[in-house]
Design a protein around this motif. Structure first.
Motif, PDB file in Angstrom:
ATOM      1  N   UNK A  37      32.541  34.871  56.600  1.00 15.90           N
ATOM      2  CA  UNK A  37      31.876  36.080  56.100  1.00 15.90           C
ATOM      3  C   UNK A  37      32.257  36.247  54.634  1.00 15.90           C
ATOM      4  N   UNK A  38      31.349  35.934  53.714  1.00 13.56           N
ATOM      5  CA  UNK A  38      31.657  36.150  52.296  1.00 13.56           C
ATOM      6  C   UNK A  38      31.813  37.646  51.994  1.00 13.56           C
ATOM      7  N   UNK A  39      32.763  37.965  51.124  1.00 12.31           N
ATOM      8  CA  UNK A  39      32.965  39.353  50.694  1.00 12.31           C
ATOM      9  C   UNK A  39      33.136  39.388  49.181  1.00 12.31           C
ATOM     10  N   UNK A  40      32.915  40.563  48.599  1.00 14.99           N
ATOM     11  CA  UNK A  40      33.184  40.798  47.187  1.00 14.99           C
ATOM     12  C   UNK A  40      34.282  41.853  47.117  1.00 14.99           C
ATOM     13  N   UNK A  41      35.394  41.508  46.465  1.00 14.03           N
ATOM     14  CA  UNK A  41      36.507  42.435  46.310  1.00 14.03           C
ATOM     15  C   UNK A  41      36.142  43.440  45.217  1.00 14.03           C
ATOM     16  N   UNK A  42      36.244  44.719  45.534  1.00 10.93           N
ATOM     17  CA  UNK A  42      35.896  45.781  44.599  1.00 10.93           C
ATOM     18  C   UNK A  42      37.148  46.485  44.083  1.00 10.93           C
ATOM     19  N   UNK A  43      38.187  46.536  44.879  1.00 10.22           N
ATOM     20  CA  UNK A  43      39.386  47.310  44.562  1.00 10.22           C
ATOM     21  C   UNK A  43      40.457  46.457  43.902  1.00 10.22           C
ATOM     22  N   UNK A  44      41.222  47.076  43.033  1.00 10.36           N
ATOM     23  CA  UNK A  44      42.391  46.409  42.456  1.00 10.36           C
ATOM     24  C   UNK A  44      43.659  46.820  43.189  1.00 10.36           C
ATOM     25  N   UNK A  45      43.494  47.573  44.281  1.00  9.34           N
ATOM     26  CA  UNK A  45      44.623  48.032  45.078  1.00  9.34           C
ATOM     27  C   UNK A  45      44.815  47.136  46.301  1.00  9.34           C
ATOM     28  N   UNK A  46      46.010  47.161  46.850  1.00  9.48           N
ATOM     29  CA  UNK A  46      46.281  46.444  48.089  1.00  9.48           C
ATOM     30  C   UNK A  46      45.512  47.113  49.235  1.00  9.48           C
ATOM     31  N   UNK A  47      44.956  46.303  50.131  1.00  9.20           N
ATOM     32  CA  UNK A  47      44.256  46.850  51.298  1.00  9.20           C
ATOM     33  C   UNK A  47      44.271  45.835  52.430  1.00  9.20           C
ATOM     34  N   UNK A  48      43.920  46.300  53.627  1.00  9.60           N
ATOM     35  CA  UNK A  48      43.841  45.444  54.803  1.00  9.60           C
ATOM     36  C   UNK A  48      42.398  45.337  55.282  1.00  9.60           C
ATOM     37  N   UNK A  49      42.050  44.187  55.774  1.00  9.11           N
ATOM     38  CA  UNK A  49      40.783  43.989  56.471  1.00  9.11           C
ATOM     39  C   UNK A  49      41.154  43.772  57.932  1.00  9.11           C
ATOM     40  N   UNK A  50      40.641  44.622  58.804  1.00  6.82           N
ATOM     41  CA  UNK A  50      40.959  44.519  60.223  1.00  6.82           C
ATOM     42  C   UNK A  50      39.682  44.397  61.033  1.00  6.82           C
TER      43      UNK A  50
END
Length: 76
Positions: A37-50
């Motif tokens: 699943x291609x994604x585009x990172x928008x945030x410069x913050x740490x985050x989780x994908x669940x």
């Protein structure tokens, strides 16, 4: 919003055949499969994908459903 989905999920070469019991064409994998699943990172913050991965393991007599949670930690 941390990321955006780009397009849809693609899968590695499934085996396709007609299932006489269900009377439909089915797709399945033996031993392993790959889903992308291609994604585009928008945030410069740490985050989780669940999420959850749902699948079935079948033989000639029955199918057993499984659901496995996953978590991917993104650190810029």
């Amino acid at each position: 919003e941390y990321f955006k989905l780009l397009g849809s999920v693609s899968e590695s070469n499934p085996i396709k055949s007609f299932d006489a019991i269900f009377e439909i064409d089915v797709s399945f994998f033996e031993r392993s499969a790959e889903f992308i699943q291609p994604i585009k990172i928008i945030s410069l913050n740490e985050f989780n994908i669940t999420g959850n991965i749902s699948y079935m393991v079948c033989n000639e007599k029955m199918c057993i459903p499984y659901e496995v949670p996953f978590k991917i930690n993104f650190i810029p």
